[in-house]
Design an enzyme around this catalytic site. Structure first.
Site, short mmCIF file in Angstrom:
data_model
loop_
_atom_site.label_atom_id
_atom_site.label_comp_id
_atom_site.label_asym_id
_atom_site.label_seq_id
_atom_site.Cartn_x
_atom_site.Cartn_y
_atom_site.Cartn_z
N HIS A 40 1.69 4.54 -2.78
CA HIS A 40 1.82 5.99 -2.58
C HIS A 40 3.18 6.48 -3.05
O HIS A 40 3.30 7.51 -3.72
CB HIS A 40 1.70 6.32 -1.08
CG HIS A 40 0.30 6.32 -0.52
ND1 HIS A 40 -0.69 7.14 -1.01
CD2 HIS A 40 -0.27 5.63 0.50
CE1 HIS A 40 -1.82 6.96 -0.31
NE2 HIS A 40 -1.58 6.03 0.62
N HIS A 77 0.84 -1.21 0.00
CA HIS A 77 0.00 0.00 0.00
C HIS A 77 0.88 1.26 0.00
O HIS A 77 0.72 2.14 -0.85
CB HIS A 77 -0.90 -0.02 1.24
CG HIS A 77 -1.77 1.18 1.40
ND1 HIS A 77 -3.09 1.20 1.01
CD2 HIS A 77 -1.52 2.42 1.90
CE1 HIS A 77 -3.61 2.40 1.26
NE2 HIS A 77 -2.67 3.16 1.80
N GLU A 78 1.80 1.32 0.94
CA GLU A 78 2.65 2.52 1.03
C GLU A 78 3.57 2.63 -0.19
O GLU A 78 3.87 3.74 -0.63
CB GLU A 78 3.46 2.50 2.33
CG GLU A 78 2.64 2.45 3.61
CD GLU A 78 1.54 3.50 3.72
OE1 GLU A 78 1.66 4.56 3.07
OE2 GLU A 78 0.57 3.25 4.45
N GLU A 95 -4.61 8.04 -2.71
CA GLU A 95 -5.06 6.80 -2.11
C GLU A 95 -5.38 5.76 -3.19
O GLU A 95 -5.13 4.56 -3.01
CB GLU A 95 -6.30 7.07 -1.25
CG GLU A 95 -6.80 5.89 -0.45
CD GLU A 95 -5.87 5.45 0.67
OE1 GLU A 95 -4.89 6.16 0.96
OE2 GLU A 95 -6.13 4.37 1.26
#
Lengths: 497, 497
Positions: free
Chosen positions: B264, B260-261, B290
């Site tokens: 980003h 997820h990170e 997001e």
């Protein structure tokens, strides 16, 4: 210190300190965590914050608020604050903002060229950069026309009050005393080193940090990380960090680098918290700072008493040490051997490395040595003073970062002042504390740490160095306790061989 | 973009950016490395740099230099820059410096009270702080009297152009679509989770980072660290870091938080480097940001194709996974189960968590709900929407930091906008790329990453969100691809059970 009169000044100093803390974090991260791609932006961030901080020193409001406090005839800590701020302001106001920006940009580019040259890149590039560094160093010195020697302007930033006129004879005497001692104490083959690993790096870091905590380094207000070049750095009273390095096969690397940096950090952690947010909340000078690091590294951690205490715990952690006794460990960490690298040098030869650099700096600043001739001059001095010759640039004149990330002049004298002072402070503490050896041998470092807190740490920059040394030791800076300490330890080791 | 006309503006923006990079480092370190004792000084450092940055926005010279570029009738990236800087300046200039200082100090104190309450300290204190946060949020909203709803002022900072009027019906439709789906897909007992460890944390971090690198996260310009609350943060184009967390017994924690990170971070790393030093070098909005994280986390890393690729490598590293086949792994990471914690929620229930928060924020800002009644209102909504009841404050209304370190309003809508957009972007990429599943199944993520770079990453903030979405997907923000994706995946899993 806070009154209606001081409040405006303290608010300004707090802002300068806040910028300083952020600058320190940018620097720490650059060495410890930053990925390679971050370098370019980091240089810009450092330059912006450095400029903003310098602008705050030059703000006429600071002069006005300082003058208001001076007119108020302060005493106690406020009087010390005024003296130190007036000194720093007097110095800062001589340096134009454009010089700060130019020299910061040049230092960043030089550091890059230095890294490149050490990895085998072009020497010509770093020579060219260093020529410009010499020009910039002389330009800086010229902002202080009152000094007798250009290096004095640079030395004063690190070791206030020290001058070439006072240091040259001191270092000369020390060199004359050391050269025959090195010859005598390194004549026979050295004692065997500690057994080699491999030792797990995590385990090494934990062992070293545990000893640093036993000395008194407070991890609620600090942390330890790995770096190529160990250092200690203060962001605030509550955040003083150390970095260290480890070799898989050699425990002494992690031990002595950690305990050295913990000495620096305990000094910063021990400053009176009431001084926070002002220039008083720093170490008194580079030399006094180094003395606190060397005291814990050498007077303590290279003593027989320390190994009485530390060896059993290290043996539990590292079974390879099982066959070593305290005497062998004490001898292993006190081998005297001329070598090429300052940061790896033993206690006795260490100052010879420093004095070579100090002398070469002066020759460069005086125009008696050209940068392009520096590698050869370096090799000649190493041959003459230490009897060794560099294999190349990286273990010769390129070994230290100082000239390649700052100025030429002012960077090295503190190391030797620190060694000399470390013995003076330790001898004074031992006089006051009774049997320090017995205390250390059972891991009771609190009396020593408390003595240092009372006599050195807590004062921060409140006392000028000379007064700090007199108040703590009963006399001025003095070579004799240092030479007596070396003779007692290394003469004893050589005699008993 | 650099011309004689733009140069003064760009220099000012670069300085703002340099301060922003330093602020980001102070924030990163605060969560990742700082010892407890550093907190007080860190708050002061953040406040000083935040104020200096805000002052630079308010400098009349910025308005003058911006107006000069506007008069020059720029095109291309310069036109986009002028639009974005004018927007940001218009917003910044409405917020007085004293508000910035007050709200920053309040946020730091509230964060402290929140941490304390979560550790079992006084609830009354954090309730009192949050009441003040609500006042400050309304004070902020009042700087923008043109908005229809106070939340609009706060939402616009994160998701420019989104409003309560547009989000309320969108989120209402989504909630109505999700509630029956959750009921249907969680009716039967869930599939078994992945086998539990213990798995060595170092090994977990290495495994997750290797997958992030396979996606395209560049470690020359990034790094990974452990934290309590994972995040990605940009200091500069060349330094975009991720943090992650790991549980000894549950591999999915480290995998999905890292990926997820990394989503980003890849977005920030993929912005056109020519935009560096300007506000264009950021993500387009919280929602678009997001979407890029959720796309890699869910559309990719929770797909069957990804597990075709990843499972063998994970099994080599973690022998406990030996008995798992791809279908079982796919089912294990796609269990639908109403739960209490947003950040642990599955894809389907996740938005219900977000919509609860969004609705409660609006009630607070509208004066229809008092802060002291928030815990009860929270529990009621969880019972109604998710069928679960918090055990206490920490797994209820105190679970997210957002309200306790910023404002009430504007923090949560981006999560659900991101989920919706992630499906839209992925569907558009799949249309353009052919068999994305086949590419992912052999670990070939380059086509997808390239598509995202071309259509999303490289533009930074150059395109308004609505245009970015239209250009990339062929239409406006649309719930249907997201619902179709959920029905395909979770309907399939439920039907095949």
């Amino acid at each position: 210190m806070t009154t209606d009169v001081t409040e405006p000044l303290l608010a300004r100093l707090q802002e300068i300190e806040n910028l300083g803390g952020a600058l320190s974090l940018l620097t720490w991260d650059q060495s410890v965590k930053m990925p390679p791609g971050g370098a370019e932006a980091r240089a810009r961030q450092l330059a912006t914050l450095g400029r903003l901080r310098h602008e705050r020193w030059l703000d006429p409001g600071l002069e006005r608020d300082l003058a208001a406090v001076e007119r108020d005839a302060p005493d106690g800590a406020t009087a010390d604050l005024v003296r130190v701020v007036r000194h720093d302001l007097e110095r800062a106001s001589r340096v134009p903002n454009d010089y700060v920006a130019r020299s910061a940009a040049h230092a960043a580019a030089t550091y890059d060229a230095w890294l490149d040259a050490r990895r085998g890149g072009a020497i010509a590039r770093v020579v060219g950069m260093l020529e410009r560094t010499l020009d910039l160093s002389l330009e800086y010195a010229a902002f202080f026309p009152q000094v007798a020697h250009p290096a004095d302007a640079l030395i004063d930033d690190a070791d206030e009050g020290a001058t070439v006129a006072s240091l040259r004879p001191l270092f000369g005497s020390l060199r004359d005393a050391l050269v025959p001692r090195v010859a005598a104490w390194s004549a026979a083959p050295p004692a065997p080193p500690l057994p080699v690993g491999p030792f797990a790096v995590d385990e090494q870091l934990a062992a070293a940090l545990e000893l640093a905590q036993a000395f008194g380094y407070d991890l609620e207000r600090g942390r330890q990380d790995l770096t190529a070049h160990p250092f200690a750095i203060r962001f605030a009273h509550g955040d003083v960090r150390i970095t260290t390095r480890a070799k898989p096969d050699d425990l002494t690397e992690v031990l002595f680098s950690t305990l050295h940096e913990a000495g620096h950090a305990m000094y910063e952690q021990g400053v009176d918290p009431g001084l926070e947010g002002t220039p008083l909340a720093e170490g008194a000078s580079a030399g006094v700072h180094e003395s606190q690091a060397r005291l814990w590294e050498n007077q303590v951690a290279r003593s027989r008493a320390f190994w009485d205490f530390a060896l059993p715990g290290l043996q539990r952690r590292f079974p390879a040490l099982a066959g070593v006794d305290v005497d062998a460990a004490f001898r292993a960490v006190n081998r005297v051997q001329p070598s090429l690298i300052r940061t790896d040098a033993d206690e006795v030869t260490y100052n010879l490395h420093v004095i070579v650099r100090f002398d070469l700096e002066l020759e460069l600043l005086e125009g008696r040595l050209a940068v392009r001739d520096l590698p050869e001059a370096w090799a000649e001095r190493y041959a003459a003073d230490l009897g060794v010759t560099p294999n190349g640039d990286a273990d010769g004149w390129l070994q230290d970062v100082h000239w390649f990330a700052g100025t030429i002049g002012g960077s090295f004298q503190g190391y030797t002042l620190g060694n000399v002072l470390s013995a003076q402070f330790f001898a004074a503490a031992a006089r006051d504390l009774g049997d320090v050896d017995a205390q250390m041998a059972v891991g009771d470092f609190a009396p020593l740490r408390t003595w240092l807190s009372e006599n050195v740490y807590r004062h921060g920059r409140r006392k000028p160095v000379d007064r700090l040394v007199r108040d703590a030791t009963g006399g001025p800076l003095d070579l004799r306790p240092y030479l007596a300490y070396l003779d007692r330890k290394f003469g004893g080791l050589a005699g008993a061989r």
